[in-house]
Design an enzyme around this catalytic site. Structure first.
Site, PDB file in Angstrom:
ATOM      1  N   ASP A 112       0.795  -1.227   0.000  1.00  0.00           N
ATOM      2  CA  ASP A 112       0.000   0.000   0.000  1.00  0.00           C
ATOM      3  C   ASP A 112       0.833   1.285   0.000  1.00  0.00           C
ATOM      4  OD1 ASP A 112       0.874  -0.621   2.560  1.00  0.00           O
ATOM      5  OD2 ASP A 112      -0.927   0.104   3.563  1.00  0.00           O
ATOM      6  N   GLU A 199      10.220  -4.241  12.831  1.00  0.00           N
ATOM      7  CA  GLU A 199      11.413  -3.681  12.185  1.00  0.00           C
ATOM      8  C   GLU A 199      12.625  -3.853  13.096  1.00  0.00           C
ATOM      9  OE1 GLU A 199       8.506  -2.158  12.698  1.00  0.00           O
ATOM     10  OE2 GLU A 199       7.740  -1.392  10.773  1.00  0.00           O
TER      11      GLU A 199
HETATM   12  C1  UGA Z   1       2.997  -0.822   9.595  1.00  0.00           C
HETATM   13  C2  UGA Z   1       4.279  -1.116   8.823  1.00  0.00           C
HETATM   14  O1  UGA Z   1       4.405  -0.209   7.741  1.00  0.00           O
HETATM   15  C3  UGA Z   1       4.207  -2.561   8.300  1.00  0.00           C
HETATM   16  O2  UGA Z   1       5.338  -2.851   7.519  1.00  0.00           O
HETATM   17  C4  UGA Z   1       4.129  -3.498   9.497  1.00  0.00           C
HETATM   18  O3  UGA Z   1       4.000  -4.850   9.040  1.00  0.00           O
HETATM   19  C5  UGA Z   1       2.893  -3.145  10.309  1.00  0.00           C
HETATM   20  O4  UGA Z   1       2.861  -1.767  10.678  1.00  0.00           O
HETATM   21  C6  UGA Z   1       2.888  -4.010  11.550  1.00  0.00           C
HETATM   22  O5  UGA Z   1       3.152  -3.496  12.628  1.00  0.00           O
HETATM   23  O6  UGA Z   1       2.693  -5.230  11.410  1.00  0.00           O
HETATM   24  P1  UGA Z   1       0.519  -0.809   8.258  1.00  0.00           P
HETATM   25  O7  UGA Z   1       0.334   0.152   7.157  1.00  0.00           O
HETATM   26  O8  UGA Z   1      -0.294  -0.628   9.489  1.00  0.00           O
HETATM   27  O9  UGA Z   1       2.012  -0.902   8.603  1.00  0.00           O
HETATM   28  O10 UGA Z   1       0.335  -2.345   7.721  1.00  0.00           O
HETATM   29  P2  UGA Z   1      -0.398  -2.863   6.422  1.00  0.00           P
HETATM   30  O11 UGA Z   1       0.002  -2.061   5.240  1.00  0.00           O
HETATM   31  O12 UGA Z   1      -1.846  -3.004   6.720  1.00  0.00           O
HETATM   32  O13 UGA Z   1       0.226  -4.344   6.274  1.00  0.00           O
HETATM   33  C7  UGA Z   1       1.577  -4.565   5.937  1.00  0.00           C
HETATM   34  C8  UGA Z   1       1.669  -5.575   4.793  1.00  0.00           C
HETATM   35  O14 UGA Z   1       1.066  -6.807   5.186  1.00  0.00           O
HETATM   36  C9  UGA Z   1       0.967  -5.111   3.507  1.00  0.00           C
HETATM   37  O15 UGA Z   1       1.764  -5.416   2.390  1.00  0.00           O
HETATM   38  C10 UGA Z   1      -0.327  -5.905   3.518  1.00  0.00           C
HETATM   39  O16 UGA Z   1      -0.836  -6.209   2.229  1.00  0.00           O
HETATM   40  C11 UGA Z   1       0.077  -7.183   4.247  1.00  0.00           C
HETATM   41  N1  UGA Z   1      -1.065  -7.837   4.963  1.00  0.00           N
HETATM   42  C12 UGA Z   1      -1.919  -7.103   5.738  1.00  0.00           C
HETATM   43  C13 UGA Z   1      -1.253  -9.208   4.839  1.00  0.00           C
HETATM   44  O17 UGA Z   1      -0.493  -9.881   4.121  1.00  0.00           O
HETATM   45  N2  UGA Z   1      -2.312  -9.796   5.503  1.00  0.00           N
HETATM   46  C14 UGA Z   1      -3.201  -9.081   6.260  1.00  0.00           C
HETATM   47  O18 UGA Z   1      -4.139  -9.681   6.831  1.00  0.00           O
HETATM   48  C15 UGA Z   1      -2.983  -7.701   6.392  1.00  0.00           C
HETATM   49 MN    MN Z   2       0.655  -0.071   5.134  1.00  0.00          MN
END
Ligand code: UGA
Ligand code: MN
Length: 253
Positions: A112, A199
């Site tokens: 995203d 991280e």
């Molecule tokens: C923040 C960080 O930017 C992420 O890199 C980190 O993994 C996350 O917090 C965390 O603490 O786990 P955020 O924008 O809240 O990010 O996270 P998302 O963008 O919703 O998810 C990170 C990645 O995991 C995305 O590429 C998303 O597609 C993927 N994801 C999300 C899954 O593969 N499965 C899910 O159920 C949700």
């Molecule tokens: Mn994100």
């Protein structure tokens, strides 16, 4: 070096739009290998077809997040970490398929975010771990390492959100020399850490703070933004589905 970008992704209405935005940026990067890991028990037809016609060099994997670690529909997103299982699967793939003679840089590129092509040029300079500012994250316009422009060293971080983290950086704010990840075979992401510590978890296993390499003009430039896509309103679609119809019958969105 080859840039290996690891992208966890999961099925939702905006998925193809997200992947399209990323792919069209990545097509501008030479020596690029995209590792797309679906959060699903099997690879889906949508992502398979998307990658086949993307024009990119890629590896397509899938692994489902265990149900007890998956966010519920109404859970706030800070409740559970995302992408742990998927990034670990990609690390395993790198360790099983590449050798120390493969020169590369590994970047965790969530689906995203918004990436400038300039970011990938910065990564070519990495010896161990490169770090740079990330825009629109952690409650700030910019979260960044504080770089001393005389020594070109990281002196600290400006993070406001959980500033006591060992490495107060977003996933988008660093990339790692492949060799380090191949040598530290026991470095993984983990469910057994506090929210927001993914991280720090991977970095603490492979690098120390004084070894970080500030990039993007001593951390004065923003080449990546932690954008988040608003879920679309599909209330009319839901009404159609109840009537056994849909606007996209036979058409992939
Ligand atoms: C923040 C960080 O930017 C992420 O890199 C980190 O993994 C996350 O917090 C965390 O603490 O786990 P955020 O924008 O809240 O990010 O996270 P998302 O963008 O919703 O998810 C990170 C990645 O995991 C995305 O590429 C998303 O597609 C993927 N994801 C999300 C899954 O593969 N499965 C899910 O159920 C949700
Ligand atoms: Mn994100």
């Amino acid at each position: 070096p080859v840039i290996y970008a690891i992208t966890p992704t999961f099925a939702r209405p905006v998925q193809k739009a997200e992947l399209t935005r990323l792919a069209q940026t990545f097509l501008h990067v030479s020596n690029f290998h995209w590792i797309v890991v679906e959060d699903a028990p099997q690879k889906t037809a949508l992502v398979s077809r998307f990658l086949e016609t993307s024009g990119l060099i890629y590896t397509h994997l899938s692994v489902a997040t265990p149900p007890n670690y998956k966010l519920g529909r109404n859970d706030p997103n800070w409740k559970k970490p995302r992408g742990v299982e998927q990034r670990n699967a990609a690390l395993r793939w790198l360790r099983e398929n590449l050798k120390l003679s493969n020169k590369g840089v590994v970047y965790f590129a969530d689906d995203d975010n918004t990436y400038s092509v300039k970011l990938f040029h910065e990564m070519e300079k990495i010896q161990r771990v490169g770090v740079w500012p990330v825009g629109l994250v952690g409650g700030l316009m910019i979260e960044k390492p504080i770089c001393d422009n005389v020594t070109n060293k990281v002196m600290g971080f400006n993070a406001a959100w959980k500033p006591d983290r060992p490495f107060p950086l977003d996933m988008a704010g660093f990339a790692i020399n492949l060799e380090l990840l191949l040598k530290h075979t026991d470095a993984w992401f983990s469910y057994d850490v506090q929210g927001g510590y993914q991280e720090s978890e991977i970095l603490r296993q492979i690098v120390t703070k004084d070894q970080l390499e500030p990039l993007a003009d001593c951390c004065t430039k923003v080449y990546v933004w932690h954008t988040r896509t608003e879920p679309p309103q599909l209330n009319v679609e839901q009404m159609l589905i109840k009537k056994g119809k849909r606007s996209n019958a036979g058409i992939e969105v």
